[in-house]
Enzyme design. Structure first.
Site, mmCIF file in Angstrom:
data_model
loop_
_atom_site.group_PDB
_atom_site.id
_atom_site.type_symbol
_atom_site.label_atom_id
_atom_site.label_comp_id
_atom_site.label_asym_id
_atom_site.label_seq_id
_atom_site.Cartn_x
_atom_site.Cartn_y
_atom_site.Cartn_z
ATOM 1 C CB SER A 57 -0.946 0.021 1.204
ATOM 2 O OG SER A 57 -0.197 -0.106 2.389
ATOM 3 C CG HIS A 96 -1.215 3.466 5.372
ATOM 4 N ND1 HIS A 96 -2.506 3.009 5.422
ATOM 5 C CD2 HIS A 96 -0.547 2.590 4.599
ATOM 6 C CE1 HIS A 96 -2.610 1.903 4.707
ATOM 7 N NE2 HIS A 96 -1.434 1.625 4.200
ATOM 8 C CG ASP A 123 -5.384 4.282 6.015
ATOM 9 O OD1 ASP A 123 -4.313 4.524 6.591
ATOM 10 O OD2 ASP A 123 -5.452 3.852 4.851
#
Lengths: 180, 167
Positions: A57, A96, A123
């Protein structure tokens, strides 16, 4: 190939004292590794000073198998920082980038929204049921540096545990049969 | 002392140490680079400005973004991640940072660019404080190396404001 003969000879001639000495040296190696790990936890201020990237990701920046060095300071969380966080109820930490920050006037507490660079959306889907923001207590650290490919060892050992057992068995055998 | 096992062990240890040293030196070489980036953002249009059913203000806008970030690239750079964020203050929140647009620059050739775009991510407030709000637009960049320490910095551009009324 005479080392096979040597190995068999040394297994036959094991003495108790030698065995105990080698047991203690093995214990020393394991505990010094543990000390280094705990010291890293203290220095970086993070529960997990090194993490392995498990998903795609954050590509092309971080690929599966890279390792990230984390650091957690008291400084406030700001947009753009790459953070590692745990969602309540999920074991695996997620790495992230912060895309939104709302910091309260009075308490200094912060609401944070994250998104993986390679993901189309933010998210919110990953957070716990009903949770729209992350708070500081969810965040384990900021990524400050990284090394490519080194994490594959951990991924292989986690996904194929048989390799872990083979490796530990071989190391144990090596320690027991080494002549010094 | 000269068995195959010992020699292999010594060789592997040496190789790993040298590799780690090379990664550290590669990362250190990034410190010698003094970047001089420049950027400019113009808001060409406020497309709409509404209060959502939950009570939060939302804005949609179109921007021209032009930047020259070529000086950020070194031989140890894998990519540069850039994003534009709106920063403002409200009575409830001392700081709000909302990312409006981001991009990945994979190589130096792509680091000098001009783009006309609407906001990629929704510009939503926590509350309804955006009418007439003055805000800064900041262009942030994150240099992601091939190995080692990551660098980040930003340019703050002030003087933007939102309309007084919904439209």
């Amino acid at each position: 190939m005479s080392w096979i003969g040597d190995t068999v000879d040394s297994i036959k001639s094991i003495q108790i004292r030698q065995l105990l000495t080698q047991g203690v040296s093995l214990g020393m190696i394991v505990t010094s590794a543990l000390i280094i790990w705990k010291a890293l936890m203290c220095i970086t201020g993070s529960e997990s000073p090194v993490v392995v990237v498990l998903s795609e990701s954050m590509e092309p920046g971080f690929k599966r198998g890279d390792i990230l060095f984390l650091h957690m300071s008291k400084e406030p969380i700001r947009a753009g920082e790459i953070v590692v966080f745990n969602v309540d109820g999920r074991e695996i930490p997620i790495v992230h980038r912060v895309i939104k920050v709302h910091e309260r006037q009075d308490t200094g507490e912060v609401d944070v929204l994250t998104k993986g660079d390679n993901n189309p959306g933010d998210d919110r889907l990953l957070y716990a049921q009903g949770q729209h923001w992350l708070q500081r207590q969810h965040i384990m650290g900021r990524a400050v540096g990284f090394l490519p490919y080194v994490g594959w060892v951990t991924i292989i050992m986690t996904e194929k545990p048989i390799i872990k057992y083979i490796l530990i068995g071989a190391l144990g055998l090596l320690v027991i049969t080494s002549k010094d | 002392m000269h068995s195959f096992g010992y020699r292999l062990n010594a060789l592997l240890t040496f190789a790993v140490t040298i590799l780690a040293l090379m990664c550290a030196i590669a990362s250190l070489s990034d410190n010698f680079n003094t970047p001089s980036p420049s950027a400019e953002i113009q808001i060409t249009n406020i497309n709409w400005f509404q209060k959502q059913p939950q009570g939060n203000d939302e804005v949609s806008l179109t921007m021209n973004i032009s930047a020259d970030l070529q000086s950020l690239f070194t031989w140890n750079t894998k990519q540069v991640f850039i994003f534009v964020a709106a920063e403002y203050e409200t009575p409830k929140n001392s700081l709000n940072q909302v990312s409006l647009w981001d991009a990945i620059i994979p190589a130096k050739e792509h680091a000098k660019f001009w783009i006309h775009t609407s906001n990629k991510y929704r510009f939503v407030d926590q509350g309804n404080n955006l009418r007439g709000k003055e805000f800064n637009l900041t262009l942030h960049w994150h240099v992601m190396p091939k190995t080692g320490k990551m660098f980040a910095d930003k340019i703050v551009m002030t003087g933007y404001s939102l309309p007084e009324e919904y439209r």
